[in-house]
Design a protein around this motif. Structure first.
Motif, PDB file in Angstrom:
ATOM      1  N   UNK A  72       0.833  -1.195   0.000  1.00 26.87           N
ATOM      2  CA  UNK A  72       0.000   0.000   0.000  1.00 26.87           C
ATOM      3  C   UNK A  72       0.873   1.253   0.000  1.00 26.87           C
ATOM      4  N   UNK A  73       0.481   2.243  -0.827  1.00 28.43           N
ATOM      5  CA  UNK A  73       1.212   3.509  -0.878  1.00 28.43           C
ATOM      6  C   UNK A  73       0.236   4.640  -1.184  1.00 28.43           C
ATOM      7  N   UNK A  74       0.523   5.817  -0.629  1.00 31.49           N
ATOM      8  CA  UNK A  74      -0.277   7.002  -0.937  1.00 31.49           C
ATOM      9  C   UNK A  74       0.060   7.502  -2.336  1.00 31.49           C
ATOM     10  N   UNK A  75      -0.967   7.791  -3.120  1.00 28.64           N
ATOM     11  CA  UNK A  75      -0.754   8.350  -4.441  1.00 28.64           C
ATOM     12  C   UNK A  75      -0.871   9.862  -4.425  1.00 28.64           C
ATOM     13  N   UNK A  76      -0.603  10.508  -5.545  1.00 26.71           N
ATOM     14  CA  UNK A  76      -0.667  11.973  -5.624  1.00 26.71           C
ATOM     15  C   UNK A  76      -2.035  12.548  -5.269  1.00 26.71           C
ATOM     16  N   UNK A  77      -3.101  11.773  -5.515  1.00 27.83           N
ATOM     17  CA  UNK A  77      -4.455  12.264  -5.236  1.00 27.83           C
ATOM     18  C   UNK A  77      -4.827  12.170  -3.767  1.00 27.83           C
ATOM     19  N   UNK A  78      -3.979  11.501  -2.976  1.00 23.73           N
ATOM     20  CA  UNK A  78      -4.295  11.267  -1.570  1.00 23.73           C
ATOM     21  C   UNK A  78      -4.882   9.901  -1.311  1.00 23.73           C
ATOM     22  N   UNK A  79      -5.379   9.227  -2.357  1.00 21.72           N
ATOM     23  CA  UNK A  79      -5.852   7.857  -2.218  1.00 21.72           C
ATOM     24  C   UNK A  79      -4.667   6.892  -2.246  1.00 21.72           C
ATOM     25  N   UNK A  80      -4.942   5.626  -1.968  1.00 28.19           N
ATOM     26  CA  UNK A  80      -3.892   4.610  -1.964  1.00 28.19           C
ATOM     27  C   UNK A  80      -3.796   3.926  -3.327  1.00 28.19           C
ATOM     28  N   UNK A  81      -2.620   3.442  -3.630  1.00 29.79           N
ATOM     29  CA  UNK A  81      -2.471   2.427  -4.670  1.00 29.79           C
ATOM     30  C   UNK A  81      -1.850   1.196  -4.023  1.00 29.79           C
ATOM     31  N   UNK A  82      -2.162   0.035  -4.574  1.00 24.30           N
ATOM     32  CA  UNK A  82      -1.756  -1.247  -3.995  1.00 24.30           C
ATOM     33  C   UNK A  82      -1.128  -2.124  -5.060  1.00 24.30           C
ATOM     34  N   UNK A  83       0.080  -2.603  -4.802  1.00 24.81           N
ATOM     35  CA  UNK A  83       0.735  -3.559  -5.683  1.00 24.81           C
ATOM     36  C   UNK A  83       0.773  -4.928  -5.024  1.00 24.81           C
ATOM     37  N   UNK A  84       0.364  -5.944  -5.755  1.00 27.04           N
ATOM     38  CA  UNK A  84       0.279  -7.301  -5.208  1.00 27.04           C
ATOM     39  C   UNK A  84       1.256  -8.225  -5.928  1.00 27.04           C
ATOM     40  N   UNK A  85       2.128  -8.851  -5.143  1.00 26.89           N
ATOM     41  CA  UNK A  85       3.177  -9.736  -5.651  1.00 26.89           C
ATOM     42  C   UNK A  85       3.025 -11.104  -5.005  1.00 26.89           C
ATOM     43  N   UNK A  86       3.298 -12.151  -5.793  1.00 29.33           N
ATOM     44  CA  UNK A  86       3.262 -13.520  -5.268  1.00 29.33           C
ATOM     45  C   UNK A  86       4.576 -14.218  -5.576  1.00 29.33           C
ATOM     46  N   UNK A  87       5.145 -14.902  -4.601  1.00 30.64           N
ATOM     47  CA  UNK A  87       6.423 -15.592  -4.805  1.00 30.64           C
ATOM     48  C   UNK A  87       6.331 -16.628  -5.914  1.00 30.64           C
ATOM     49  N   UNK A  88       5.156 -17.223  -6.074  1.00 34.19           N
ATOM     50  CA  UNK A  88       4.963 -18.228  -7.124  1.00 34.19           C
ATOM     51  C   UNK A  88       4.604 -17.590  -8.466  1.00 34.19           C
ATOM     52  N   UNK A  89       4.368 -16.284  -8.472  1.00 35.96           N
ATOM     53  CA  UNK A  89       3.922 -15.526  -9.640  1.00 35.96           C
ATOM     54  C   UNK A  89       2.535 -15.943 -10.118  1.00 35.96           C
ATOM     55  N   UNK A  90       1.794 -16.676  -9.293  1.00 34.06           N
ATOM     56  CA  UNK A  90       0.426 -17.055  -9.645  1.00 34.06           C
ATOM     57  C   UNK A  90      -0.537 -16.539  -8.580  1.00 34.06           C
ATOM     58  N   UNK A  91      -1.761 -16.228  -8.996  1.00 33.72           N
ATOM     59  CA  UNK A  91      -2.799 -15.753  -8.093  1.00 33.72           C
ATOM     60  C   UNK A  91      -3.951 -16.762  -8.071  1.00 33.72           C
TER      61      UNK A  91
END
Length: 475
Positions: free
Chosen positions: A223-242
């Motif tokens: 989770x990170x704050x974006x320029x607009x004040x809302x959050x952006x979320x990056x999702x990573x998986x060790x297996x590269x599968x969801x």
């Protein structure tokens, strides 16, 4: 059965479409999906019949697959980086979408990269046609890289945004008629003149040489704050599968919280933008329910792997486990395993050398992920020595040493010489074909002589033709 590639054209996908895909895939017994390093979705149907049926359903959504268009390539773009990372001021999400609209009826067979040079989420040179944003609003640098080649040719023009689709069509027409390369094929200059004589779009002459930012690995997870004040979320998986069940729940939450688009990155991650403060608890609950981690250590994130390669994943995890046990720092470095040099976007490339237990290590000469050529720093490293070699390379990186990666062996340490045997070496990347080991991962069994290989055989690393290989003898 190979994976079914679902193209996204720029790495953007509507949650409703993704949820429909996930539901269909589960109907056929699939449990996971993967994101490719070219911003595609990958599904693994268990049979040809299921693959064809799934492809028909996907096509009904208006999405393209390699079942219906086997040679089709996804258009990679820096669109996911907008409003997340600093970029070229004039290059907004709307500009990307206007350009991608030009490809609604165009089916590129070459790999197209539409990249903002000011960000580092997407490597600018992994495509065949690399269109890179210039400082001049609405204009792009053009760099051509022939398939399988590490060479790239910067053209002396800037291309206007509205002309990119037409330009790609002209380049492809001439490319497949007379592929640009060296030697017996058309020269880059000949190819340039032929394309420009046929192209009717708007261009300008290049007046300012293209520059790229220092090589850095972007923070693209958590989770990170974006320029607009809302959050952006990056999702990573060790297996590269969801898990597909998670994908369904994620898309449902997007609908509930009014998130209109999902984004795929070349790091095989999902990126969700514009998450409001009030909705943050719901996203935390979703991740906790499915055990999806955030705040993954940086040394887990800086690896580039081929698609659907369980052996590469296992090797990466083994190396990381050993590096963690010995407290080796790799922050700032990025690594790739068995990725062709022509498409590698990492400072260090580890390539299997004949035997599954033997590896060569290459590094960019200037520690960049985009600019410098790869140089061989360690050859034929056994699996047991690989982690130590990376440790030494990392130490050299931090100290900016120019000394060889590994110390010279003393006389007492030198291995006992074995009888000489013939191998064949690629003159461009120095990768070897050794008949003793073959290339089982490419269907070439051990004991297959070089002369028995098909004339269409190409280098496992850089795709150079078989005819270019040089005979050598090993002791």
């Amino acid at each position: 059965m190979t994976s079914l590639r679902i193209l996204t054209q720029g790495g953007s996908l509507a949650p409703n479409d993704l949820r429909q895909l996930a539901g269909w895939a589960q109907d056929y017994g699939l449990t996971t999906l993967e994101i490719s390093n070219r911003q595609e979705l990958l599904l693994s149907p268990p049979s040809k019949t299921i693959r064809e049926d799934l492809a028909r359903r996907v096509q009904a959504l208006g999405l393209q697959t390699d079942e219906t268009e086997p040679m089709a390539q996804n258009i990679v773009s820096s669109l996911p980086a907008t409003d997340v990372f600093a970029g070229t001021p004039w290059l907004t999400a709307g500009v990307y979408l206007d350009i991608l609209t030009q490809f609604r009826t165009i089916r590129p067979k070459l790999k197209i990269n539409l990249v903002d040079r000011a960000q580092t989420l997407v490597s600018p040179f992994t495509g065949n046609i690399n269109v890179v944003a210039s400082p001049e609003a609405g204009y792009w640098y053009v760099l051509l890289r022939p398939s399988g080649s590490v060479r790239r040719y910067a053209w002396p023009i800037l291309l206007e945004s509205e002309s990119i689709g037409a330009f790609v069509q002209v380049v492809e027409r001439h490319y497949f008629q007379n592929a640009v390369d060296t030697g017996v094929r058309a020269t880059a200059d000949t190819f340039y003149r032929a394309v420009m004589a046929d192209f009717q779009g708007n261009t300008r002459r290049v007046t300012q040489e293209m520059t790229l930012p220092d090589s850095t690995i972007p923070v693209y997870e958590g989770f990170h704050r974006g320029p607009s004040g809302n959050y952006w979320l990056g999702l990573f998986r060790k297996s590269f599968t969801f898990p597909l069940a998670f994908i369904e729940a994620l898309c449902d939450l997007c609908r509930e919280t009014r998130v209109g688009q999902l984004y795929l990155t070349p790091y095989k991650t999902l990126l969700i933008k514009e998450i409001r403060d009030a909705d943050r608890p719901a996203w935390d609950r979703l991740l906790g329910r499915f055990g999806i981690r955030t705040n993954v250590p940086a040394w887990q994130l800086n690896w580039q792997l081929p698609n659907n390669d369980t052996q590469a994943i296992a090797l990466k995890n083994q190396i990381l486990h050993q590096l963690d046990d010995t407290d080796v720092r790799t922050d700032g470095l990025s690594f790739a395993i068995n990725v062709p040099f022509s498409e590698a976007a990492a400072q260090v490339v580890i390539q299997q050398n004949g035997s599954p237990e033997s590896f060569d290590i290459y590094q960019r000469a200037g520690h960049s992920t985009t600019n410098d050529q790869y140089v061989l720093v360690a050859r034929s490293q056994p699996l047991t020595q690989l982690t130590e070699s990376i440790r030494q390379l990392s130490l050299a990186y931090y100290e900016r040493l120019t000394a060889p990666l590994l110390p010279d062996l003393s006389v007492d340490d030198k291995p006992v010489e074995q009888p000489a045997r013939q191998i064949h070496e690629c003159p461009f990347c120095l990768s070897r074909y050794d008949a003793q080991y073959g290339e089982p991962h490419r269907g070439i069994v051990p004991g297959t002589a070089f002369e028995q290989l098909s004339t269409s055989y190409t280098c496992n690393v850089c795709d150079s033709d078989k005819a270019t290989f040089i005979e050598k003898w090993l002791t």
